[in-house]
Design a protein around this motif. Structure first.
Motif, PDB file in Angstrom:
ATOM      1  N   ASN A  46     -14.595 -30.807 -14.913  1.00  0.00           N
ATOM      2  CA  ASN A  46     -14.370 -31.956 -14.028  1.00  0.00           C
ATOM      3  C   ASN A  46     -15.647 -32.737 -13.698  1.00  0.00           C
ATOM      4  O   ASN A  46     -15.718 -33.417 -12.670  1.00  0.00           O
TER       5      ASN A  46
ATOM      6  N   ASP B 233      -9.441 -30.281   0.544  1.00  0.00           N
ATOM      7  CA  ASP B 233     -10.084 -31.537   0.165  1.00  0.00           C
ATOM      8  C   ASP B 233      -9.062 -32.667   0.202  1.00  0.00           C
ATOM      9  O   ASP B 233      -8.132 -32.716  -0.601  1.00  0.00           O
ATOM     10  N   SER B 234      -9.244 -33.595   1.156  1.00  0.00           N
ATOM     11  CA  SER B 234      -8.342 -34.741   1.294  1.00  0.00           C
ATOM     12  C   SER B 234      -8.883 -35.991   0.621  1.00  0.00           C
ATOM     13  O   SER B 234      -8.239 -37.040   0.663  1.00  0.00           O
ATOM     14  N   GLY B 235     -10.079 -35.887   0.058  1.00  0.00           N
ATOM     15  CA  GLY B 235     -10.670 -37.042  -0.618  1.00  0.00           C
ATOM     16  C   GLY B 235     -11.217 -38.067   0.351  1.00  0.00           C
ATOM     17  O   GLY B 235     -11.314 -37.818   1.562  1.00  0.00           O
ATOM     18  N   PRO B 236     -11.624 -39.201  -0.144  1.00  0.00           N
ATOM     19  CA  PRO B 236     -11.565 -39.624  -1.545  1.00  0.00           C
ATOM     20  C   PRO B 236     -12.553 -38.864  -2.424  1.00  0.00           C
ATOM     21  O   PRO B 236     -13.561 -38.350  -1.928  1.00  0.00           O
ATOM     22  N   THR B 237     -12.259 -38.833  -3.722  1.00  0.00           N
ATOM     23  CA  THR B 237     -13.072 -38.067  -4.649  1.00  0.00           C
ATOM     24  C   THR B 237     -14.512 -38.540  -4.663  1.00  0.00           C
ATOM     25  O   THR B 237     -15.441 -37.732  -4.789  1.00  0.00           O
ATOM     26  N   TRP B 238     -14.734 -39.850  -4.523  1.00  0.00           N
ATOM     27  CA  TRP B 238     -16.112 -40.365  -4.571  1.00  0.00           C
ATOM     28  C   TRP B 238     -16.950 -39.854  -3.397  1.00  0.00           C
ATOM     29  O   TRP B 238     -18.172 -39.820  -3.470  1.00  0.00           O
TER      30      TRP B 238
ATOM     31  N   THR C  20     -16.054 -36.650  -1.572  1.00  0.00           N
ATOM     32  CA  THR C  20     -16.041 -35.183  -1.512  1.00  0.00           C
ATOM     33  C   THR C  20     -16.281 -34.508  -2.863  1.00  0.00           C
ATOM     34  O   THR C  20     -16.561 -33.314  -2.915  1.00  0.00           O
TER      35      THR C  20
ATOM     36  N   GLY D 255     -13.996 -34.051  -5.205  1.00  0.00           N
ATOM     37  CA  GLY D 255     -12.752 -33.590  -5.805  1.00  0.00           C
ATOM     38  C   GLY D 255     -12.877 -32.197  -6.394  1.00  0.00           C
ATOM     39  O   GLY D 255     -13.455 -31.295  -5.798  1.00  0.00           O
ATOM     40  N   GLU D 256     -12.330 -32.028  -7.600  1.00  0.00           N
ATOM     41  CA  GLU D 256     -12.277 -30.706  -8.222  1.00  0.00           C
ATOM     42  C   GLU D 256     -13.626 -30.264  -8.792  1.00  0.00           C
ATOM     43  O   GLU D 256     -13.755 -29.109  -9.221  1.00  0.00           O
ATOM     44  N   TYR D 257     -14.610 -31.128  -8.817  1.00  0.00           N
ATOM     45  CA  TYR D 257     -15.951 -30.698  -9.233  1.00  0.00           C
ATOM     46  C   TYR D 257     -16.670 -30.015  -8.078  1.00  0.00           C
ATOM     47  O   TYR D 257     -17.608 -29.250  -8.277  1.00  0.00           O
TER      48      TYR D 257
ATOM     49  N   GLY E 287     -19.731 -35.885  -5.145  1.00  0.00           N
ATOM     50  CA  GLY E 287     -19.486 -37.000  -4.233  1.00  0.00           C
ATOM     51  C   GLY E 287     -20.747 -37.478  -3.546  1.00  0.00           C
ATOM     52  O   GLY E 287     -21.796 -36.823  -3.588  1.00  0.00           O
TER      53      GLY E 287
END
Length: 325
Positions: free
Chosen positions: A192, A256-261, A263, A265-267, A272
């Motif tokens: 990821n 993790d509720s995000g946003p991916t940028w 937090t 995400g799955e990485y 982030g």
């Protein structure tokens, strides 16, 4: 330009680019040979661990750590006439003190990153209800061992001889940028990974490079690295550079509720900008800490040399200006 000048500098020392190439080839040779022998022997005996398991990951990291330190010592000895302690990996009271300080800096930095993501609602945590007290303890101790060996290997490789030999040629910032790019590329194959995670990994390379230059030993930067990884995975339950297998029973479970940028995400958090902000703040703090400084011996062994081969340590050992950057 004479042919001699292509290979040797004014002091008669092989130029840093050639020294880097010699070290890299030797490290690859030792690492491949060591891994083949160790894992081949274990497989023959019927007890070889899976490479992706914590035991396999730690064992492979240990083999590569030995290869990096051996190649660094041999390259420094043969090409520059340096003792092993020039690598900054010798056990000493100063090194252990720097290790403890580094652990504190790593802990503070990951806490800042987590707090940023938590404060805006991107991350929440709850106790890992599925884990028993014994499983949590075993997982935490196993992860501590794995992350310690892995951090020691990566620092011995990226902030060891490669960075140091360029720094002795007055190219410290070039070395930091070069090793940071290598560090980022080395993590491209992690699960990821993406643009932000790669840039953050390169930024972490700068973070670690500045940390090394402040103390001129590998203990401080290894403490930062291992504590960042251990707290992230074993305590907060966050993916460490996309990996979750190394900490199967963390103390907390990440939501993790995000946003991916923000937090990652799955990485994990390293993917982030909460991580980006924390790393920048930590770099500034390390740069500014006046009590972090190398001792006189390490300063002499790691400073650029003049045309007579004499180390040019400058006059200000409390900051980075003496490096002829």
């Amino acid at each position: 330009m004479k042919l001699h000048d292509i290979f040797y500098d004014r002091s008669g020392t092989l130029r840093s680019g050639w020294r880097f190439g010699f070290f890299l080839l030797l490290f690859i040779l030792l690492g491949m040979t060591g891994s083949f022998l160790v894992f081949g022997l274990l497989i023959t005996l019927g007890s070889g661990p899976e490479l992706a398991s914590p035991a396999g990951f730690a064992l492979n990291s240990f083999v590569l750590l030995v290869a990096a330190l051996t190649a660094g010592w041999f390259s420094g000895r043969v090409l520059e006439g340096l003792p092993f302690r020039a690598l900054g990996a010798s056990v000493s009271a100063a090194g252990l003190r720097n290790l403890a300080i580094g652990c504190g800096v790593g802990a503070a930095t990951i806490l800042i990153a987590v707090l940023i993501a938590f404060s805006v609602g991107g991350l929440r945590f709850e106790l890992h209800a599925a884990g028993t007290a014994s499983s949590l303890l075993v997982s935490a101790l196993t992860a501590l061992g794995v992350f310690t060996v892995a951090a020691a290997f990566e620092e011995a490789l990226f902030r060891g001889y490669i960075l140091q030999t360029f720094a002795r040629s007055g190219l410290a910032w070039f070395a930091i940028l070069l090793t940071s790019v290598f560090f980022g590329v080395a993590h491209l194959s992690n699960p990821n990974s993406g643009y932000i995670s790669t840039l953050n990994t390169m930024l972490a390379g700068i973070w670690f490079g500045v940390a090394y230059l402040k103390t001129r030993d590998l203990w401080f930067v290894t403490g930062i690295h291992l504590t960042w990884n251990w707290l992230q995975g074993a305590v907060f339950g966050i993916e460490v550079s996309g990996l979750k297998e190394l900490t199967p029973s963390p103390l907390l479970r990440e939501i993790d509720s995000g946003p991916t940028w923000l937090t990652g995400g799955e990485y994990g958090l390293e993917g982030g900008i909460a991580c980006t902000i924390a790393l920048v703040l930590s770099i500034v703090a390390i740069w500014s800490l006046r009590f972090l400084r190398p001792d006189g011996d390490m300063l002499t062994l790691t400073s650029p040399r003049d045309h007579r081969g004499t180390p040019n340590t400058g006059t200000a050992s409390s900051n980075l200006s003496h490096l002829d950057l």
